[in-house]
Design a protein around this motif. Structure first.
Motif, PDB file in Angstrom:
ATOM      1  N   GLN A  88       0.798  -1.223   0.000  1.00  0.00           N
ATOM      2  CA  GLN A  88       0.000   0.000   0.000  1.00  0.00           C
ATOM      3  C   GLN A  88       0.832   1.275   0.000  1.00  0.00           C
ATOM      4  O   GLN A  88       0.288   2.364   0.077  1.00  0.00           O
ATOM      5  CB  GLN A  88      -0.936   0.001   1.212  1.00  0.00           C
ATOM      6  CG  GLN A  88      -1.916  -1.145   1.220  1.00  0.00           C
ATOM      7  CD  GLN A  88      -2.746  -1.171  -0.055  1.00  0.00           C
ATOM      8  OE1 GLN A  88      -3.378  -0.183  -0.413  1.00  0.00           O
ATOM      9  NE2 GLN A  88      -2.746  -2.300  -0.748  1.00  0.00           N
ATOM     10  N   GLN A  89       2.154   1.144  -0.086  1.00  0.00           N
ATOM     11  CA  GLN A  89       3.015   2.322  -0.132  1.00  0.00           C
ATOM     12  C   GLN A  89       3.058   2.864  -1.554  1.00  0.00           C
ATOM     13  O   GLN A  89       3.280   2.120  -2.508  1.00  0.00           O
ATOM     14  CB  GLN A  89       4.426   1.953   0.338  1.00  0.00           C
ATOM     15  CG  GLN A  89       5.409   3.107   0.322  1.00  0.00           C
ATOM     16  CD  GLN A  89       6.732   2.712   0.941  1.00  0.00           C
ATOM     17  OE1 GLN A  89       6.866   2.597   2.153  1.00  0.00           O
ATOM     18  NE2 GLN A  89       7.730   2.481   0.100  1.00  0.00           N
ATOM     19  N   GLN A 161       5.883  10.731  -0.620  1.00  0.00           N
ATOM     20  CA  GLN A 161       4.651   9.946  -0.544  1.00  0.00           C
ATOM     21  C   GLN A 161       4.839   8.582   0.136  1.00  0.00           C
ATOM     22  O   GLN A 161       4.521   7.544  -0.429  1.00  0.00           O
ATOM     23  CB  GLN A 161       4.087   9.734  -1.949  1.00  0.00           C
ATOM     24  CG  GLN A 161       3.710  11.024  -2.656  1.00  0.00           C
ATOM     25  CD  GLN A 161       3.155  10.782  -4.033  1.00  0.00           C
ATOM     26  OE1 GLN A 161       3.684   9.976  -4.798  1.00  0.00           O
ATOM     27  NE2 GLN A 161       2.079  11.467  -4.364  1.00  0.00           N
ATOM     28  N   PRO A 162       5.346   8.584   1.383  1.00  0.00           N
ATOM     29  CA  PRO A 162       5.567   7.300   2.048  1.00  0.00           C
ATOM     30  C   PRO A 162       4.319   6.724   2.711  1.00  0.00           C
ATOM     31  O   PRO A 162       4.263   5.517   2.983  1.00  0.00           O
ATOM     32  CB  PRO A 162       6.610   7.648   3.113  1.00  0.00           C
ATOM     33  CG  PRO A 162       6.256   9.065   3.486  1.00  0.00           C
ATOM     34  CD  PRO A 162       5.787   9.717   2.201  1.00  0.00           C
ATOM     35  N   ILE A 163       3.310   7.557   2.989  1.00  0.00           N
ATOM     36  CA  ILE A 163       2.176   7.101   3.795  1.00  0.00           C
ATOM     37  C   ILE A 163       1.377   6.035   3.043  1.00  0.00           C
ATOM     38  O   ILE A 163       1.119   6.168   1.840  1.00  0.00           O
ATOM     39  CB  ILE A 163       1.276   8.287   4.189  1.00  0.00           C
ATOM     40  CG1 ILE A 163       0.204   7.844   5.194  1.00  0.00           C
ATOM     41  CG2 ILE A 163       0.655   8.938   2.971  1.00  0.00           C
ATOM     42  CD1 ILE A 163      -0.535   9.001   5.831  1.00  0.00           C
ATOM     43  N   PRO A 164       0.999   4.947   3.710  1.00  0.00           N
ATOM     44  CA  PRO A 164       0.180   3.924   3.050  1.00  0.00           C
ATOM     45  C   PRO A 164      -1.149   4.499   2.570  1.00  0.00           C
ATOM     46  O   PRO A 164      -1.779   5.316   3.257  1.00  0.00           O
ATOM     47  CB  PRO A 164      -0.028   2.886   4.161  1.00  0.00           C
ATOM     48  CG  PRO A 164       1.109   3.092   5.107  1.00  0.00           C
ATOM     49  CD  PRO A 164       1.382   4.565   5.078  1.00  0.00           C
ATOM     50  N   SER A 165      -1.586   4.057   1.417  1.00  0.00           N
ATOM     51  CA  SER A 165      -2.804   4.605   0.800  1.00  0.00           C
ATOM     52  C   SER A 165      -4.038   4.551   1.703  1.00  0.00           C
ATOM     53  O   SER A 165      -4.844   5.491   1.695  1.00  0.00           O
ATOM     54  CB  SER A 165      -3.082   3.863  -0.513  1.00  0.00           C
ATOM     55  OG  SER A 165      -2.068   4.125  -1.450  1.00  0.00           O
ATOM     56  N   PRO A 166      -4.247   3.487   2.504  1.00  0.00           N
ATOM     57  CA  PRO A 166      -5.453   3.450   3.336  1.00  0.00           C
ATOM     58  C   PRO A 166      -5.550   4.570   4.365  1.00  0.00           C
ATOM     59  O   PRO A 166      -6.626   4.813   4.915  1.00  0.00           O
ATOM     60  CB  PRO A 166      -5.355   2.086   4.030  1.00  0.00           C
ATOM     61  CG  PRO A 166      -4.518   1.251   3.132  1.00  0.00           C
ATOM     62  CD  PRO A 166      -3.513   2.198   2.568  1.00  0.00           C
ATOM     63  N   GLN A 233      10.874  -1.739   4.771  1.00  0.00           N
ATOM     64  CA  GLN A 233      11.491  -1.491   3.460  1.00  0.00           C
ATOM     65  C   GLN A 233      12.605  -2.485   3.149  1.00  0.00           C
ATOM     66  O   GLN A 233      12.737  -2.950   2.020  1.00  0.00           O
ATOM     67  CB  GLN A 233      12.066  -0.068   3.414  1.00  0.00           C
ATOM     68  CG  GLN A 233      11.119   1.024   3.869  1.00  0.00           C
ATOM     69  CD  GLN A 233       9.944   1.215   2.941  1.00  0.00           C
ATOM     70  OE1 GLN A 233      10.077   1.185   1.719  1.00  0.00           O
ATOM     71  NE2 GLN A 233       8.753   1.406   3.523  1.00  0.00           N
ATOM     72  N   GLU A 234      13.421  -2.785   4.144  1.00  0.00           N
ATOM     73  CA  GLU A 234      14.522  -3.742   3.986  1.00  0.00           C
ATOM     74  C   GLU A 234      14.696  -4.517   5.279  1.00  0.00           C
ATOM     75  O   GLU A 234      14.696  -3.936   6.370  1.00  0.00           O
ATOM     76  CB  GLU A 234      15.828  -3.018   3.637  1.00  0.00           C
ATOM     77  CG  GLU A 234      17.023  -3.964   3.478  1.00  0.00           C
ATOM     78  CD  GLU A 234      18.293  -3.242   3.039  1.00  0.00           C
ATOM     79  OE1 GLU A 234      18.185  -2.186   2.378  1.00  0.00           O
ATOM     80  OE2 GLU A 234      19.393  -3.750   3.347  1.00  0.00           O
ATOM     81  N   GLY A 235      14.813  -5.834   5.188  1.00  0.00           N
ATOM     82  CA  GLY A 235      14.905  -6.671   6.373  1.00  0.00           C
ATOM     83  C   GLY A 235      13.546  -6.849   7.028  1.00  0.00           C
ATOM     84  O   GLY A 235      12.645  -6.026   6.845  1.00  0.00           O
ATOM     85  N   GLN A 274       5.161  -4.677   3.744  1.00  0.00           N
ATOM     86  CA  GLN A 274       4.029  -4.822   4.661  1.00  0.00           C
ATOM     87  C   GLN A 274       3.995  -3.652   5.640  1.00  0.00           C
ATOM     88  O   GLN A 274       5.032  -3.150   6.068  1.00  0.00           O
ATOM     89  CB  GLN A 274       4.118  -6.137   5.423  1.00  0.00           C
ATOM     90  CG  GLN A 274       3.963  -7.356   4.529  1.00  0.00           C
ATOM     91  CD  GLN A 274       4.044  -8.674   5.293  1.00  0.00           C
ATOM     92  OE1 GLN A 274       4.622  -8.734   6.375  1.00  0.00           O
ATOM     93  NE2 GLN A 274       3.482  -9.720   4.716  1.00  0.00           N
ATOM     94  N   SER A 275       2.774  -3.246   5.999  1.00  0.00           N
ATOM     95  CA  SER A 275       2.568  -2.115   6.910  1.00  0.00           C
ATOM     96  C   SER A 275       1.734  -2.551   8.102  1.00  0.00           C
ATOM     97  O   SER A 275       0.864  -3.414   7.978  1.00  0.00           O
ATOM     98  CB  SER A 275       1.836  -0.970   6.199  1.00  0.00           C
ATOM     99  OG  SER A 275       2.521  -0.535   5.051  1.00  0.00           O
TER     100      SER A 275
END
Length: 382
Positions: A88-89, A161-166, A233-235, A274-275
Motif C-alpha cells: 500500500q506504499q 509519498q511514504p504514507i500507506p494509501s489506506p 522497506q529492507e529486512g 508490509q505495513s
C-alpha cells in the motif's frame, strides 16, 4: 494472509540469539541494551501469534486488503487491533540497489548529525550519542557483524509519498490540520511561519527507522497519543504488542514499564512491503534477528473519530512520563490547544457524528479541562 510459520521461526531465532548473547555477556555493568534484551526475552518466551478469526474469540490483529484497511481507517468504528496490510506504499525504490544505500543517496548532505541509540551505553546515562550521518552511512554500508547494534532515532524522511494509501482519507488528516493551526493560525494561504515557529514544530507526519540487526526496543507507547504506521522497506522487523489489556494490566504496566511481563503479548513479523497501523496508547515493542539490517518508514496519525481516546492517552502520558518515548511537557499543551480549537469549529459546523458522536465530544472536552487544570511542574531553567 498471516504467514504464521515464518513468524514463529523468526521469534525462535531471536530467542536463541538472546540466550547466546546473555551467556557471553561478562560485564557486570547494567546497560540500556542489557535491560532491554532481558525484558524482550521474557516477553517473547510467552508471546503468541494473534487471533484473526472472529469465530475463535476476540480479534487481535486485522489482516486486510488495501480497501478493507481504508474502510476501517475511515469508518470511525472503535477497535484496538493493529491493522496489517501489504503493497500500500505509493513510493517505490529503484531496482538493483538495496533501499538503505538509496536512502543515504537521497539524504544528500551527510555532515548533518543524528541521534544514535547504542545498547552498550550505561543505564545511568542517555541511551544515545550524536553521530554524523557520514559515519552512520559508512557503518551501515559496510554491513559488519556487531554485538552492539546501532538504532537511528528521529531520522528525517527524504522519500516522497511514504504514507500507506489506506491512511490518506479524510478521517486520518487531523494531524496535518493541527500543524497548520499551529503554524498558520487564521490564515488559509500557503504556510508563512517564521523560522522560530518551524523550529518549534517537530515533523511527526513521517520519519525513518534504521537499525542494525539484533537491536531491540523495549515496550512503550508512542508519545502525544499518536496512532502510528510502520512500513518495512529492507529486512524483516518483529512487532509485538500487549493485546486488549485490562485496566489492571494497563495500570500495572504503567507503574513499572521496564519490568512488567504480565498481559497477553502478541507478535507479527513485518516483511518488506508490509505495513502495520496501530491505535493511540498501544503498548508495543520491536525485536530483530542479528543477521539483517532493517529499514522502515513510519509516521503518526490522528483521527477525527478518535479524539476521545486520544485525549485520554495524552492525559495518561503526561501523568506517567516513563511510559512513552519522548518528553511531552513543552509540546503536549500546543497539541491539546490546537485540537480543541479544531474540534470546537467542527462542532459549530454540525459535524459531531464525524467526531464520534455527542458523548465522545463531551468526554473529549472534559478531558481537555482536566488537562488544563492539572498541577504543573516547573521545567529546569524555567
Amino acid at each position: 494472509m498471516h504467514d504464521r510459520m515464518p513468524d514463529d521461526t523468526y521469534r525462535r531465532q531471536v530467542l536463541a540469539e538472546l540466550r547466546e548473547k546473555s551467556s557471553q555477556h561478562t560485564s557486570s555493568q547494567d546497560s540500556h541494551g542489557k535491560g532491554t534484551d532481558e525484558l524482550i526475552y521474557k516477553l517473547l518466551e510467552k508471546a503468541e501469534q494473534p487471533n484473526a478469526d472472529s469465530s475463535k474469540g476476540i480479534v487481535e490483529a486485522l489482516f486486510c486488503t488495501g480497501d478493507e484497511a481504508a474502510s476501517l481507517a475511515e469508518s470511525g468504528s472503535p477497535h484496538d487491533a493493529p491493522i496489517i496490510t501489504e503493497g500500500q506504499q505509493q513510493f517505490r525504490w529503484s531496482k538493483g540497489d538495496r533501499p538503505i544505500a538509496q536512502l543515504f543517496r537521497r539524504m544528500g548532505f551527510l555532515d548533518k548529525s543524528v541521534s544514535v541509540q547504542i545498547p552498550s551505553r550505561s543505564s545511568t546515562a542517555q541511551s544515545y550519542e550524536v553521530r554524523k550521518l557520514s559515519e552512520v552511512r559508512k557503518r551501515f554500508l559496510a554491513q559488519d557483524d556487531t554485538n552492539d547494534p546501532w538504532n537511528i532515532l528521529d531520522m528525517q524522511n527524504p522519500v516522497p509519498q511514504p504514507i500507506p494509501s489506506p491512511l490518506t482519507g479524510e478521517n486520518c488528516q487531523l494531524l496535518p490540520q493541527v500543524r497548520n493551526a499551529v503554524l498558520m493560525e487564521d490564515s488559509a494561504e500557503m504556510v508563512v511561519a517564521s523560522t522560530q515557529e518551524w523550529n518549534e514544530w517537530k515533523n511527526v507526519l513521517d520519519w525513518v527507522l534504521l537499525s542494525e540487526g539484533g537491536h531491540n526496543t523495549a515496550p512503550h507507547m508512542d508519545s502525544h497519543g499518536f496512532a502510528t504506521w510502520i512500513t518495512a522497506q529492507e529486512g524483516s522487523i518483529g512487532f509485538g504488542w500487549m493485546s486488549c489489556p485490562t485496566e489492571e494490566e494497563r495500570n500495572s504496566w504503567t507503574a513499572d514499564p521496564h519490568h512488567f511481563t504480565g498481559g497477553r503479548w502478541r507478535y507479527i513479523v513485518l516483511k518488506p512491503g508490509q505495513s502495520v497501523f496501530f491505535m493511540p496508547g498501544t503498548i508495543h515493542c520491536v525485536f530483530r534477528v542479528r543477521q539483517h539490517q532493517t529499514l522502515a518508514l513510519g509516521g503518526h496519525v490522528l483521527q477525527w473519530s478518535d479524539i476521545r481516546r486520544w485525549m485520554q492517552v495524552v492525559l495518561a502520558q503526561i501523568k506517567n512520563s516513563a511510559i512513552t518515548n519522548e518528553d511531552m511537557r513543552r509540546s503536549a499543551p500546543k497539541y491539546v490547544l490546537a485540537v480543541a480549537k479544531l474540534v470546537k469549529a467542527r462542532v459549530e459546523e454540525g459535524e459531531v457524528e464525524q467526531l464520534g458522536g455527542e458523548a465522545a465530544v463531551t468526554q473529549f472536552f472534559a478531558s481537555v479541562k482536566e488537562f488544563e487544570e492539572r498541577p504543573r511542574r516547573r521545567l529546569p531553567g524555567w
